[in-house]
Write a protein that holds these residues in place. Structure first.
Motif, PDB file in Angstrom:
ATOM      1  N   GLU A  19       0.792  -1.228  -0.015  1.00  0.00           N
ATOM      2  CA  GLU A  19      -0.083  -0.076  -0.001  1.00  0.00           C
ATOM      3  C   GLU A  19       0.942   1.435   0.138  1.00  0.00           C
ATOM      4  OE1 GLU A  19      -3.450   1.960  -0.194  1.00  0.00           O
ATOM      5  OE2 GLU A  19      -3.349  -0.162  -0.360  1.00  0.00           O
ATOM      6  N   TYR A  64     -10.223 -12.014  -5.321  1.00  0.00           N
ATOM      7  CA  TYR A  64      -9.542 -10.944  -4.297  1.00  0.00           C
ATOM      8  C   TYR A  64      -8.546 -10.205  -5.317  1.00  0.00           C
ATOM      9  CZ  TYR A  64      -6.277  -9.074  -1.183  1.00  0.00           C
ATOM     10  OH  TYR A  64      -5.213  -8.417  -0.526  1.00  0.00           O
ATOM     11  N   GLU A  67     -10.836  -7.551  -7.342  1.00  0.00           N
ATOM     12  CA  GLU A  67     -11.136  -6.651  -6.636  1.00  0.00           C
ATOM     13  C   GLU A  67     -10.120  -5.752  -6.193  1.00  0.00           C
ATOM     14  OE1 GLU A  67     -14.659  -5.816  -3.599  1.00  0.00           O
ATOM     15  OE2 GLU A  67     -14.456  -7.146  -5.562  1.00  0.00           O
ATOM     16  N   LEU A  68      -9.083  -5.938  -5.661  1.00  0.00           N
ATOM     17  CA  LEU A  68      -7.808  -5.390  -5.375  1.00  0.00           C
ATOM     18  C   LEU A  68      -7.317  -4.516  -6.429  1.00  0.00           C
ATOM     19  CD1 LEU A  68      -5.633  -5.400  -2.943  1.00  0.00           C
ATOM     20  CD2 LEU A  68      -4.276  -6.807  -4.261  1.00  0.00           C
ATOM     21  N   LYS A  70      -8.967  -3.387  -8.878  1.00  0.00           N
ATOM     22  CA  LYS A  70     -10.082  -2.308  -9.385  1.00  0.00           C
ATOM     23  C   LYS A  70      -9.941  -1.106  -8.473  1.00  0.00           C
ATOM     24  CE  LYS A  70     -14.844  -1.441  -9.919  1.00  0.00           C
ATOM     25  NZ  LYS A  70     -14.428   0.050  -9.685  1.00  0.00           N
ATOM     26  N   LYS A  71      -9.797  -1.435  -7.355  1.00  0.00           N
ATOM     27  CA  LYS A  71      -9.593  -0.579  -6.239  1.00  0.00           C
ATOM     28  C   LYS A  71      -8.413   0.288  -6.419  1.00  0.00           C
ATOM     29  CE  LYS A  71      -8.438   0.108  -1.308  1.00  0.00           C
ATOM     30  NZ  LYS A  71      -7.537   1.025  -1.701  1.00  0.00           N
ATOM     31  N   TYR A  72      -7.090  -0.506  -6.778  1.00  0.00           N
ATOM     32  CA  TYR A  72      -5.886   0.326  -6.970  1.00  0.00           C
ATOM     33  C   TYR A  72      -6.196   1.071  -8.288  1.00  0.00           C
ATOM     34  CZ  TYR A  72      -2.918  -2.101  -3.416  1.00  0.00           C
ATOM     35  OH  TYR A  72      -2.157  -2.483  -2.366  1.00  0.00           O
ATOM     36  N   LYS A  73      -6.778   0.661  -9.252  1.00  0.00           N
ATOM     37  CA  LYS A  73      -6.877   1.384 -10.593  1.00  0.00           C
ATOM     38  C   LYS A  73      -7.684   2.814 -10.264  1.00  0.00           C
ATOM     39  CE  LYS A  73      -7.731   1.370 -15.235  1.00  0.00           C
ATOM     40  NZ  LYS A  73      -7.934   0.763 -16.644  1.00  0.00           N
ATOM     41  N   ASP A  74      -8.897   2.395  -9.477  1.00  0.00           N
ATOM     42  CA  ASP A  74      -9.703   3.713  -9.072  1.00  0.00           C
ATOM     43  C   ASP A  74      -8.998   4.582  -8.459  1.00  0.00           C
ATOM     44  OD1 ASP A  74     -11.731   2.450 -10.443  1.00  0.00           O
ATOM     45  OD2 ASP A  74     -12.837   1.923  -8.682  1.00  0.00           O
ATOM     46  N   ASP A  75      -8.140   4.270  -7.478  1.00  0.00           N
ATOM     47  CA  ASP A  75      -7.315   5.206  -6.478  1.00  0.00           C
ATOM     48  C   ASP A  75      -6.316   6.081  -7.297  1.00  0.00           C
ATOM     49  OD1 ASP A  75      -8.705   4.161  -4.503  1.00  0.00           O
ATOM     50  OD2 ASP A  75      -7.158   3.224  -3.433  1.00  0.00           O
TER      51      ASP A  75
END
Length: 150
Positions: A19, A64, A67-68, A70-75
């Motif tokens: 992270e 997992y 999901e992970l 997608k979150k990283y890309k969005d962030d």
């Protein structure tokens, strides 16, 4: 030409060190106006001990990872990175990241967290970051510290 990076690869595994690495990767990508490749390697060695018919762990790992990522890309996009590429691959992270993915994307900087493995694994096989540093043909930044919040 100067010291700018064009393609930055960050390896993430869901750990807090990953992270931190991701947050620093976003900053460095923005400063260099570069592309960011966010990579997650599903470590297939974890499946070696599992019976062939038991696919649930593999499926869970995939869910997992999806999901992970997608979150990283969005962030990354929310933080202002314009070009974000997501890579999910299978195998050994310490080989896949520096050898396959870095070549595939012609990256000039790999960023990774300092750990992400338990102590026993580190003792026997060396940490992933150690291997990445050894095998990479480009610069490597191993992140050991948290990015200070602005």
């Amino acid at each position: 030409m100067g010291l700018t990076y064009k393609k930055i690869l960050v390896a993430v595994d869901g750990s807090k060190e990953a992270e931190w690495a991701f947050k620093k990767a976003v900053e460095i990508t923005k400063r260099n106006n570069a592309s960011l490749i966010v990579a997650h390697i599903i470590d297939t060695r974890n499946f070696a001990t599992i019976e062939a018919y038991d696919r649930t762990i593999a499926e869970r790992s995939e869910a997992y990872a999806t999901e992970l990522m997608k979150k990283y890309k969005d962030d990354a996009v929310a933080a202002g990175v314009e070009n974000v590429i997501i890579e999910v691959d299978y195998g050994s992270p310490k080989i896949k990241v520096p050898k396959d993915l870095a070549k595939k994307h012609e990256v000039d900087l790999i960023i990774c967290g300092a750990t992400g493995l338990n102590a026993v694994e580190r003792f026997f096989i060396g940490s992933v970051s150690e291997h990445i540093t050894r095998y990479a043909t480009c610069d490597v930044l191993v992140v050991r510290t948290k990015k200070e919040e602005e």
